[in-house]
Design a protein around this motif. Structure first.
Motif, PDB file in Angstrom:
ATOM      1  N   ARG A   1       0.835  -1.206   0.000  1.00 13.61           N
ATOM      2  CA  ARG A   1       0.000   0.000   0.000  1.00 13.61           C
ATOM      3  C   ARG A   1       0.870   1.257   0.000  1.00 13.61           C
ATOM      4  N   ALA A   2       1.972   1.232   0.743  1.00 16.91           N
ATOM      5  CA  ALA A   2       2.857   2.388   0.775  1.00 16.91           C
ATOM      6  C   ALA A   2       3.457   2.645  -0.604  1.00 16.91           C
ATOM      7  N   LEU A   3       3.817   1.581  -1.316  1.00 17.34           N
ATOM      8  CA  LEU A   3       4.341   1.743  -2.677  1.00 17.34           C
ATOM      9  C   LEU A   3       3.268   2.294  -3.614  1.00 17.34           C
TER      10      LEU A   3
ATOM     11  N   GLU B   1       6.794   3.379 -12.268  1.00 21.07           N
ATOM     12  CA  GLU B   1       8.128   3.974 -12.292  1.00 21.07           C
ATOM     13  C   GLU B   1       8.339   4.887 -11.096  1.00 21.07           C
ATOM     14  N   ARG B   2       7.313   5.650 -10.739  1.00 20.12           N
ATOM     15  CA  ARG B   2       7.428   6.561  -9.595  1.00 20.12           C
ATOM     16  C   ARG B   2       7.630   5.770  -8.298  1.00 20.12           C
ATOM     17  N   ALA B   3       6.862   4.706  -8.134  1.00 18.11           N
ATOM     18  CA  ALA B   3       6.986   3.890  -6.927  1.00 18.11           C
ATOM     19  C   ALA B   3       8.332   3.165  -6.890  1.00 18.11           C
ATOM     20  N   TYR B   4       8.797   2.701  -8.028  1.00 17.67           N
ATOM     21  CA  TYR B   4      10.077   1.990  -8.128  1.00 17.67           C
ATOM     22  C   TYR B   4      11.237   2.913  -7.762  1.00 17.67           C
ATOM     23  N   LEU B   5      11.195   4.141  -8.275  1.00 16.78           N
ATOM     24  CA  LEU B   5      12.226   5.122  -7.920  1.00 16.78           C
ATOM     25  C   LEU B   5      12.177   5.440  -6.430  1.00 16.78           C
ATOM     26  N   ALA B   6      10.981   5.534  -5.870  1.00 13.79           N
ATOM     27  CA  ALA B   6      10.847   5.799  -4.435  1.00 13.79           C
ATOM     28  C   ALA B   6      11.472   4.671  -3.623  1.00 13.79           C
ATOM     29  N   LEU B   7      11.217   3.432  -4.041  1.00 16.34           N
ATOM     30  CA  LEU B   7      11.839   2.293  -3.373  1.00 16.34           C
ATOM     31  C   LEU B   7      13.356   2.399  -3.457  1.00 16.34           C
ATOM     32  N   GLY B   8      13.862   2.776  -4.622  1.00 15.04           N
ATOM     33  CA  GLY B   8      15.302   2.893  -4.807  1.00 15.04           C
ATOM     34  C   GLY B   8      15.938   3.901  -3.868  1.00 15.04           C
TER      35      GLY B   8
END
Length: 321
Positions: free
Chosen positions: A39-41, A91-98
């Motif tokens: 959910r956070a992602l 992509e936005r969530a993936y970058l945030a994870l990174g």
């Protein structure tokens, strides 16, 4: 940082010098995201502040960072919520994870932070192997960490294989220490890009570099061999070619490899200073909407042990995944 014991010209004694037998239980490196983490992602993908992600993934991200930077150097996350997000949101969530693990860096001359890994079904001198369904031999990327997020797996094949670069180093040292010395000397690498005005078509870099007592393996053997297509590049010696051959022979020993099947929502994270990775050839779906598609992310970390030439996502040294 990886804790390393390295005697003068001796083997590396470290968690990063592993064998597959040490990982019979995948729970040591494979983690399924919880509903709250998913959910956070999703929230970050839809524009929420990154503090939401730090709240729910901050503690596990510290554990993953420890494994990546002070342990064996590889992690798999399962359950990234690709199915409920649009392409830009993913992509936005993936970058945030990174950003929980490092700083995203550009992967090409345009500075793009994410690369689409898929078979473009095109031919020509500008096509890279990651844009085809061909296999790729063992190598490292131009960053401290590399992430691959699976949006869709192949119809058949395309498995990822990893080996410990430090175990490879130790085996080379055991078999042919003189070739380890050869790997510490600069070799020519093809730039694999259209040179800018005034640029030459190759650069020089030693595949092995010791930084703060840590052997850093920067290995893309085909870039080195393909430098020989450029008349201005130094010619590779018999010892240099033998060193490359031995490294590839060791890496391609199945008993040294961990193999991963990509599922939708898998994120593979690797430390490029301690792990080499490869990919099997694959057969794709005829339907373009079903074809294999991964997203690549390159990250630098504060406590890097890498050579600066191959840690900042240098656009002139972009590599195949």
């Amino acid at each position: 940082m990886v804790q390393v014991k390295l005697d003068s010209n001796g083997p590396i004694i470290s968690p990063s010098a592993w064998t597959p037998a040490q990982f019979s239980d995948s729970r040591a490196w494979s983690f399924t995201l919880t509903s709250a983490q998913q959910r956070a992602l999703v929230d970050c993908g839809r524009g929420a502040n990154h503090s939401v992600l730090r709240r729910d993934l901050g503690a596990p991200a510290e554990k993953w960072s420890h494994i990546l930077n002070s342990g064996p150097g590889f992690v798999r996350l399962r359950g990234f919520p690709t199915g409920v997000l649009t392409a830009p949101e993913i992509e936005r969530a993936y970058l945030a994870l990174g950003t929980l693990l490092g700083v995203p860096v550009g992967q090409d001359r345009e500075g793009n932070l994410i690369t689409h890994i898929r078979d473009e079904r095109r031919a020509g001198p500008g096509i890279r192997r990651y844009q085809t369904s061909l296999s790729q031999d063992f190598h490292s990327d131009a960053s401290d960490l590399v992430g691959l997020l699976c949006l869709r797996p192949a119809a058949k094949g395309g498995r990822s294989k990893i080996v410990s670069a430090h175990a490879l180093y130790n085996e080379m040292l055991s078999r042919a220490p003189h070739l380890v010395e050869v790997m510490y000397r600069p070799m020519p690498w093809s730039r694999h890009a259209e040179p800018r005005p005034g640029e030459i078509s190759h650069f020089e870099l030693a595949p092995f570099t010791t930084i703060d007592g840590m052997p850093r393996i920067s290995f893309i053997a085909w870039f080195i061999r393909q430098s020989q297509h450029h008349p201005g590049a130094p010619r590779l010696t018999a010892d240099q070619l033998a060193a490359l051959d031995l490294a590839e022979e060791i890496a391609n020993d199945p008993s040294r490899q961990i193999t991963m099947e990509f599922r939708v929502g898998d994120v593979q994270l690797l430390n490029n200073t301690t792990v080499l990775h490869a990919r099997e050839a694959y057969t794709d779906h005829d339907d373009p909407a079903l074809r294999r598609h991964l997203l690549r992310l390159w990250l630098t970390v504060e406590a890097s042990r890498a050579d600066d030439v191959l840690r900042g996502g240098s656009p002139d040294v972009s590599v195949d995944p």
